[in-house]
Write an enzyme that holds these catalytic residues in place. Structure first.
Site, PDB file in Angstrom:
ATOM      1  N   GLY A  33       0.825  -1.218   0.000  1.00  0.00           N
ATOM      2  CA  GLY A  33       0.000   0.000   0.000  1.00  0.00           C
ATOM      3  C   GLY A  33       0.853   1.260   0.000  1.00  0.00           C
ATOM      4  O   GLY A  33       0.507   2.261   0.637  1.00  0.00           O
ATOM      5  N   ALA A  34       1.949   1.228  -0.764  1.00  0.00           N
ATOM      6  CA  ALA A  34       2.917   2.344  -0.712  1.00  0.00           C
ATOM      7  C   ALA A  34       2.557   3.482  -1.667  1.00  0.00           C
ATOM      8  O   ALA A  34       3.298   4.449  -1.761  1.00  0.00           O
ATOM      9  CB  ALA A  34       4.311   1.821  -1.029  1.00  0.00           C
ATOM     10  N   ASN A  35       1.430   3.362  -2.363  1.00  0.00           N
ATOM     11  CA  ASN A  35       1.081   4.425  -3.318  1.00  0.00           C
ATOM     12  C   ASN A  35       0.353   5.591  -2.661  1.00  0.00           C
ATOM     13  O   ASN A  35       0.129   6.614  -3.290  1.00  0.00           O
ATOM     14  CB  ASN A  35       0.192   3.855  -4.432  1.00  0.00           C
ATOM     15  CG  ASN A  35      -1.107   3.276  -3.898  1.00  0.00           C
ATOM     16  OD1 ASN A  35      -1.093   2.197  -3.319  1.00  0.00           O
ATOM     17  ND2 ASN A  35      -2.199   3.990  -4.055  1.00  0.00           N
TER      18      ASN A  35
ATOM     19  N   GLY B 121      -1.052   7.805   1.200  1.00  0.00           N
ATOM     20  CA  GLY B 121      -1.034   8.077   2.647  1.00  0.00           C
ATOM     21  C   GLY B 121       0.273   7.788   3.348  1.00  0.00           C
ATOM     22  O   GLY B 121       1.360   8.206   2.916  1.00  0.00           O
TER      23      GLY B 121
ATOM     24  N   SER C 218      -3.289  -0.222  14.833  1.00  0.00           N
ATOM     25  CA  SER C 218      -3.867   1.098  15.111  1.00  0.00           C
ATOM     26  C   SER C 218      -4.018   1.203  16.620  1.00  0.00           C
ATOM     27  O   SER C 218      -4.235   0.193  17.300  1.00  0.00           O
ATOM     28  CB  SER C 218      -5.243   1.197  14.454  1.00  0.00           C
ATOM     29  OG  SER C 218      -5.983   2.231  15.056  1.00  0.00           O
TER      30      SER C 218
ATOM     31  N   TYR D 249     -13.200  -2.380  12.557  1.00  0.00           N
ATOM     32  CA  TYR D 249     -11.805  -1.973  12.305  1.00  0.00           C
ATOM     33  C   TYR D 249     -10.927  -2.315  13.527  1.00  0.00           C
ATOM     34  O   TYR D 249      -9.834  -2.867  13.389  1.00  0.00           O
ATOM     35  CB  TYR D 249     -11.778  -0.477  12.007  1.00  0.00           C
ATOM     36  CG  TYR D 249     -10.413   0.084  11.694  1.00  0.00           C
ATOM     37  CD1 TYR D 249      -9.774  -0.201  10.491  1.00  0.00           C
ATOM     38  CD2 TYR D 249      -9.759   0.917  12.603  1.00  0.00           C
ATOM     39  CE1 TYR D 249      -8.513   0.325  10.201  1.00  0.00           C
ATOM     40  CE2 TYR D 249      -8.513   1.450  12.320  1.00  0.00           C
ATOM     41  CZ  TYR D 249      -7.895   1.152  11.123  1.00  0.00           C
ATOM     42  OH  TYR D 249      -6.649   1.675  10.839  1.00  0.00           O
TER      43      TYR D 249
END
Ligand SMILES: NC(=O)c1ccc[n+]([C@@H]2O[C@H](COP(=O)([O-])OP(=O)(O)OC[C@H]3O[C@@H](n4cnc5c(N)ncnc54)[C@H](OP(=O)(O)O)[C@@H]3O)[C@@H](O)[C@H]2O)c1
Length: 304
Positions: free
Chosen positions: A27-29, A31, A157, A183
């Site tokens: 998910g490095a693309n 945020g 989180s 979540y």
């Protein structure tokens, strides 16, 4: 783009060089993952970006190359909402003997009621927990075969601390979907699983640790709550961590060579914001992994 002055100051004081290190970030693309890639490049690392959308990944890569023209960046494809995609991702790593020193499980989703993974699991639990679990189990033999240390990081989180006891009779909140508890459960499960692995593999070349970013305004919340809320959140973004500051949890963990099972996250407001420090591990993270793993294995078997 490019890093702000305070970040550079913090890095100069707290970070060790990452030259000769390869950091794989899922998910490095976007945020925090994107900023993590940038900070790692700044510190001299080679970066592998594992993303589900290759056009977004190409755009992210180009924008990093603009600021870091000599950067070594590679792209891989990974959709955590699809066990076949995870199989293909792991096979690609094994077949091409792709080497890395740090593997950061950053990709995640929040609040997608009604959305399911390709294998029919509720999406938030499916991606944040089951996807990472399945990926990790598949990758473990390869990680063990590497002849150097691998730091294996999961992104949890602060909200995992507020998750209720896991109800295995309604694990996926089918009776009543509640966005924050779903979540929170996904991140508590991930924390329990990571802590379990950290103890099991303590004497090996794999070091399992956890980081969390505090609260940062990123597409994660905007995608969940819509553009209106996103706009309002942007107006008060000074109240939260920037994605850039949030990315420093990883850098702190690597630079301080934290021990297996450690959680690193921001130091203020119950971990909501600030610069990183080592967090206390809640009792609920250390307990009940066996039951969770048994349930997870059974659920995955039913879905494949
Ligand atoms: N922002 C916060 O306040 C906060 C707080 C606590 C924890 N976190 C955690 O921090 C991590 C990064 O979140 P963020 O805030 O930076 O959010 P973000 O900007 O939305 O980034 C999430 C990344 O995950 C990717 N992703 C989503 N579903 C995926 C899937 N099925 N397969 C592969 N990749 C997928 C997204 O890809 P696309 O761009 O294609 O959607 C994106 O690259 C997440 O694990 C999140 O739970 C964030």
């Amino acid at each position: 783009m490019s890093l702000n002055k305070q970040t550079i100051k913090w890095l100069n004081k707290n970070a060790t060089s990452l030259s000769n290190k390869t950091i794989l970030i899922t998910g490095a693309n976007s945020g925090i993952g994107f900023k993590t890639a940038e900070v790692c490049l700044h510190l001299g690392a080679r970066v592998i970006m594992a993303c589900r959308n290759q056009s977004k990944a190409e755009v992210a890569k180009s924008s990093l190359i603009k600021d870091y023209p000599d950067a070594k960046i590679e792209l891989l494809s990974l959709d955590l909402a699809n066990f076949s995609s995870i199989d293909a991702f792991v096979n690609q790593i094994i077949d091409n003997k792709i080497d890395f020193d740090v593997f950061v499980n950053n990709a995640g989703v929040f609040h997608r009621p009604g959305e399911k993974t390709a294998d029919g699991l509720e999406e938030v639990l499916g991606v944040n927990y089951f996807g990472v679990y399945y990926l990790t189990q598949k990758l473990l033999p390869y990680l063990k075969s590497l002849n150097h240390e691998v730091v294996y990081v999961t992104t949890i989180s602060m909200i995992h601390k507020f998750a209720k006891k896991i109800n295995y009779n309604d694990f996926f909140f089918e009776k009543q979907y509640k966005n924050v508890p779903v979540y929170a459960r996904s991140k508590l499960c991930l924390a329990k699983y990571t802590y379990y692995l950290s103890q099991k593999y303590k004497e090996t070349n794999i070091k399992f640790i956890m980081t969390h970013p505090g609260i940062a305004i990123t597409p994660l919340g905007v995608n969940a709550y819509g553009k209106k809320v996103g706009k309002a959140a942007k107006a008060i973004k000074w109240m939260f961590n920037s994605p850039e500051k949030s990315s420093l949890s990883l850098i702190f963990a690597l630079s301080h060579n934290v021990s297996a099972g450690t959680i690193v996250g921001p130091n203020k407001l119950f971990g909501g914001w600030g610069y990183p420090k080592i967090n206390k591990i809640a009792k609920k993270v250390k307990e009940g992994a066996d039951k969770l793993i048994e349930f997870t294995e059974k659920t995955i078997k039913e879905r494949i």
